[in-house]
Write an enzyme that holds these catalytic residues in place. Structure first.
Site, mmCIF file in Angstrom:
data_model
loop_
_atom_site.group_PDB
_atom_site.id
_atom_site.type_symbol
_atom_site.label_atom_id
_atom_site.label_comp_id
_atom_site.label_asym_id
_atom_site.label_seq_id
_atom_site.Cartn_x
_atom_site.Cartn_y
_atom_site.Cartn_z
ATOM 1 N N SER A 167 4.859 3.944 8.843
ATOM 2 C CA SER A 167 5.920 3.624 7.885
ATOM 3 C C SER A 167 6.784 4.859 7.715
ATOM 4 C CB SER A 167 5.324 3.250 6.536
ATOM 5 O OG SER A 167 4.844 4.406 5.872
ATOM 6 N N ASP A 168 7.959 4.701 7.138
ATOM 7 C CA ASP A 168 8.699 5.896 6.743
ATOM 8 C C ASP A 168 8.081 6.404 5.435
ATOM 9 O OD1 ASP A 168 10.438 7.995 6.609
ATOM 10 O OD2 ASP A 168 12.211 6.835 7.093
ATOM 11 N N ALA A 169 8.474 7.615 5.048
ATOM 12 C CA ALA A 169 7.829 8.267 3.909
ATOM 13 C C ALA A 169 7.924 7.418 2.646
ATOM 14 C CB ALA A 169 8.483 9.627 3.671
ATOM 15 N N ALA A 178 7.496 4.471 2.079
ATOM 16 C CA ALA A 178 8.188 3.170 2.198
ATOM 17 C C ALA A 178 7.319 1.998 1.760
ATOM 18 C CB ALA A 178 8.671 2.967 3.626
#
Ligand code: BGC
Length: 734
Positions: free
Chosen positions: A289-291, A293
């Site tokens: 995932s992105d940070a 997210a």
């Protein structure tokens, strides 16, 4: 997985068979060191307090000096962490030792970091490097970055960023290869090869992470993190393309984007992660995932609470949670009560372990002392590559009266506070550089122009010193004004609603013009700028972007003519901000913009871009002639003569475009299909040929089905996307 031997695959299965549910979920958990102690509010709020001025930078630093970092040692020991973001090799070894020697199964950690355009050697930001149109260079800079980072224990790059980006207001245009899906795909493939393919030693390669999957570059109005709504034909033909190419090249990991795509955040988007990426494209690696997210899915309003967000993400095919701890806290329960099938956890753990195996982390988990010491002083060869990349990325936008190149004997008045800065040449998202390696424009220019004097005068922020402007005018035979954006004005969370030169820099330019001396504008910026005024009044404009540690040398070599500029634009430049997004490969309309009123145009802006995609001048000129196309059974063979008609040797990027004139869906007015970089000595002419396979002349429809349709096509060749020779062909019997 490409590159994993049968023995390695068996080892992964053997390990999986021994793992508890908690240990598998542990692999799916990525942590960053958390800041603890010394303050009463959460760290994020502390940063916000500094950003909005509630506390000063000094107060922030004071508070931080009493804080410590928690590296999650206990969780590592228990097998509860699969990955960490750390870049200090000593710390890497220390934490790795805990994972390998103290956790039950000794599974090594994978350390990841944002190595976007270089590690210690910082190269041009991606939007700039893409403009070199030099595939071999893309690969070599990536390979060097891989070696440098692996020597610090970082085996995983959160790069390349391959978002097609067409709205220059978006700050993150700086991180990717620009507006074109084909150039983006070539760039993506080369970066994957550079990062991943040198297996002569485990010190030489890393796992790449394609990001941000997908559509992030189309965030509405260029505002970061904003919603994305997109017709599916555009998704398949433009935004997915570089990702598909890089997966085909063997990319090991993918990061999901923050945004929603047509209503479903990418983080929990089963269609994107499971169906498209893993099933249709056959992606064998893992998705992170992105940070933060997964947590943001609650704010997004797609999940009711953290448990719901974690469940939705895992089911959608998200293998690793970056930074929220939600998987670690919730997935065990979700599996036990049957909400998340065990197969989902097994699959994620298998994918993550396979990448670790492929990286050689099981056999070589540590950074050796010898490797660690390798780049204590940056080797000359690394600097030379940074210089080559920097000078190939400079784009000459305007050169009236051949003011450039400047005779090194001349008196140069160097203006603009950006010129002296070592930090500002680096660009957004570089964190492992050292000041001692950086050559500012001032320092680089001083070496080439002995009669140079520096007059700061002003910069992106603050006032103008009139006295210095007058002094610069009095001194210089020529004024070189280095103006543009601070690094902090592009990159993540750095969208701008007005993309003209920030602060009082246009005023400064006006004052400099009034001195009567020729003015050379050298731009330092992370995005296309709206340069209508500058193009009208300033005789010379050089696009210098943020070129990395060797920027000073590169600019000096271009301005003095030692290097003939060869860079082209990977993104169109608008006249005015209100035209954004402006890009060459836009869809056809029923009323293409023209001088007449009822056409697709603005009342108060010229048509199209100021400088189009693919544009860039040099100190010589090239002419194109004899464009011919011959039909073969499975392809069209195009050939054109390109001549260097000037007096200097140079390198031209010959660009080959196509337009599908009539189709079952409206198609772009032009699409780049290929390009060739050609070295031409003064007066030399070469024949350049392109093969356009008929199978590649189709497009995806809204259902994702590839359509190859009979009909007329226009083929174009030229030195930019606007000025081309054209031939029409007819595709039949498909
Ligand atoms: C960015 C990513 C980056 C990640 C980890 C996020 O805020 O969107 O591009 O890789 O942070 O640093």
């Amino acid at each position: 997985m490409k590159g994993l031997s049968e023995v390695q695959k068996a080892a992964v299965e053997e390990l999986l068979a021994q793992m508890t549910l908690e240990e598998k979920i542990g692999q799916m958990n990525q942590e960053s060191p958390s800041i603890v102690g010394g303050f009463d509010v959460p760290f994020e709020e502390l940063i916000e307090m500094m950003t909005d001025g509630r506390i000063s930078k000094q107060e922030f630093e004071h508070i931080m000096s009493s804080a410590t970092q928690d590296f999650h040692e206990d969780a590592i020991r228990k097998g509860g962490v699969g990955s960490l973001m750390v870049q200090d090799p000593v710390k890497v070894n220390e934490l790795q030792k805990i994972a390998v020697e103290e956790s039950r199964l000794g599974i090594p950690l994978i350390f990841g970091l944002d190595v976007i355009h270089g590690f210690r050697s910082v190269y041009p930001i991606a939007i700039a490097e893409a403009g070199s149109f030099d595939t071999d260079l893309f690969e070599r800079t990536a390979r060097m970055a891989a070696k440098e980072s692996r020597a610090a224990g970082v085996a995983w790059h959160f790069a390349p960023m391959v978002d097609v980006a067409r709205d220059a207001r978006w700050g993150r245009v700086s991180e990717g290869p620009g507006e074109d899906p084909y150039l983006g795909s070539v760039f993506a493939r080369a970066k994957i090869r550079g990062l991943q393919n040198d297996h002569s030693s485990t010190d030489n390669y890393v796992a790449a992470c394609l990001k941000h999957y997908v559509g992030y570059g189309a965030c509405e109005s260029g505002r970061d993190y904003n919603t994305v709504s997109m017709a599916m034909h555009l998704f398949y033909n433009a935004y997915l393309k570089p990702f598909a190419a890089a997966v085909d090249e063997g990319a090991m990991t993918v990061m999901a984007a923050f945004n929603d795509l047509n209503g479903v955040p990418c983080t929990v988007n089963e269609f994107l992660l499971r169906k498209t990426l893993k099933e249709s494209l056959g992606f064998p690696g893992f998705v992170v995932s992105d940070a933060n997210a997964i947590r943001e899915c609650v704010t997004h309003g797609i999940a009711s609470d953290e448990m719901d967000a974690g469940v939705k993400a895992a089911i959608a095919g998200m293998d690793m949670d970056m930074g929220t701890g939600i998987y670690a806290k919730n997935l065990k329960k979700a599996v036990e009560d049957g909400t998340v099938p065990m197969a989902v956890i097994d699959e994620a753990a298998r994918r993550i372990l396979s990448v670790k195996m492929w990286l050689g982390l099981f056999d070589h988990p540590y950074v050796s002392e010898e490797t660690m010491a390798r780049y204590t002083v940056l080797p000359e060869e690394h600097k030379a590559l940074a210089r080559e990349a920097a000078e190939k990325s400079v784009v000459l936008l305007k050169n009236e009266n051949n003011i450039l190149p400047i005779d090194p004997a001349k008196k140069v008045a160097l203006v603009g506070s950006l010129a002296e800065s070592e930090e500002e040449i680096i660009g957004a998202w570089a964190m492992s550089w050292k000041k001692e390696d950086c050559v500012s424009i001032l320092n680089g220019m001083k070496e080439t122009f002995p009669n140079l004097k520096y007059f700061p005068c002003g910069g992106p922020e603050g006032d103008i010193s009139m006295d210095e402007v007058i002094a610069a005018g009095d001194y210089g035979d020529v004024i070189v004004a280095v103006l543009g954006e601070l690094v902090s004005m592009s990159g993540e969370a750095s969208s701008r609603a007005d993309i003209t030169l920030p602060g009082r820099q246009r005023e400064l330019l006006e004052m400099l013009m009034h001195t009567g001396k020729p003015v050379v504008l050298v731009l330092m910026n992370g995005r296309p700028l709206a340069l209508q005024w500058e193009d009208l009044y300033v005789p010379v404009i050089v696009e210098g972007w943020h070129l990395g540690i060797e920027m000073g040398h590169a600019v000096a070599r271009v301005l003095s003519g030692e290097k003939n500029p060869e860079g082209k634009l990977s993104s169109s430049f608008p006249y005015v901000t209100g035209q954004c997004p402006v890009y060459y490969n836009h869809m056809n309309t029923g009323r293409p913009g023209s001088k007449s009123k009822f056409t697709s145009r603005y009342l108060d802006a010229p048509l199209g871009s100021l400088y189009p995609f693919g544009y860039g001048l040099s100190y010589t000129e090239y002419s194109y002639s004899d464009f011919k196309v011959a039909e073969k059974e499975d392809a069209f063979e195009a050939v054109v003569k390109v001549k260097n008609t000037g007096e200097r040797d140079g390198r031209e990027t010959v660009q080959f475009y196509m337009q599908d004139v009539t189709g079952s869906l409206v198609r772009p007015v032009k699409e780049l299909k290929d390009f060739r970089k050609v070295a031409l000595e003064a007066g030399e002419e070469k024949e350049v040929s392109f093969t356009l396979f008929k199978k590649d002349m189709g497009f995806f429809n809204n259902e994702g089905i590839y359509c190859l349709e009979e009909g007329a096509f226009r083929l174009y060749v030229g030195g930019d996307s606007r000025n081309c020779l054209m031939e029409e062909v007819y595709l039949k019997e498909v």
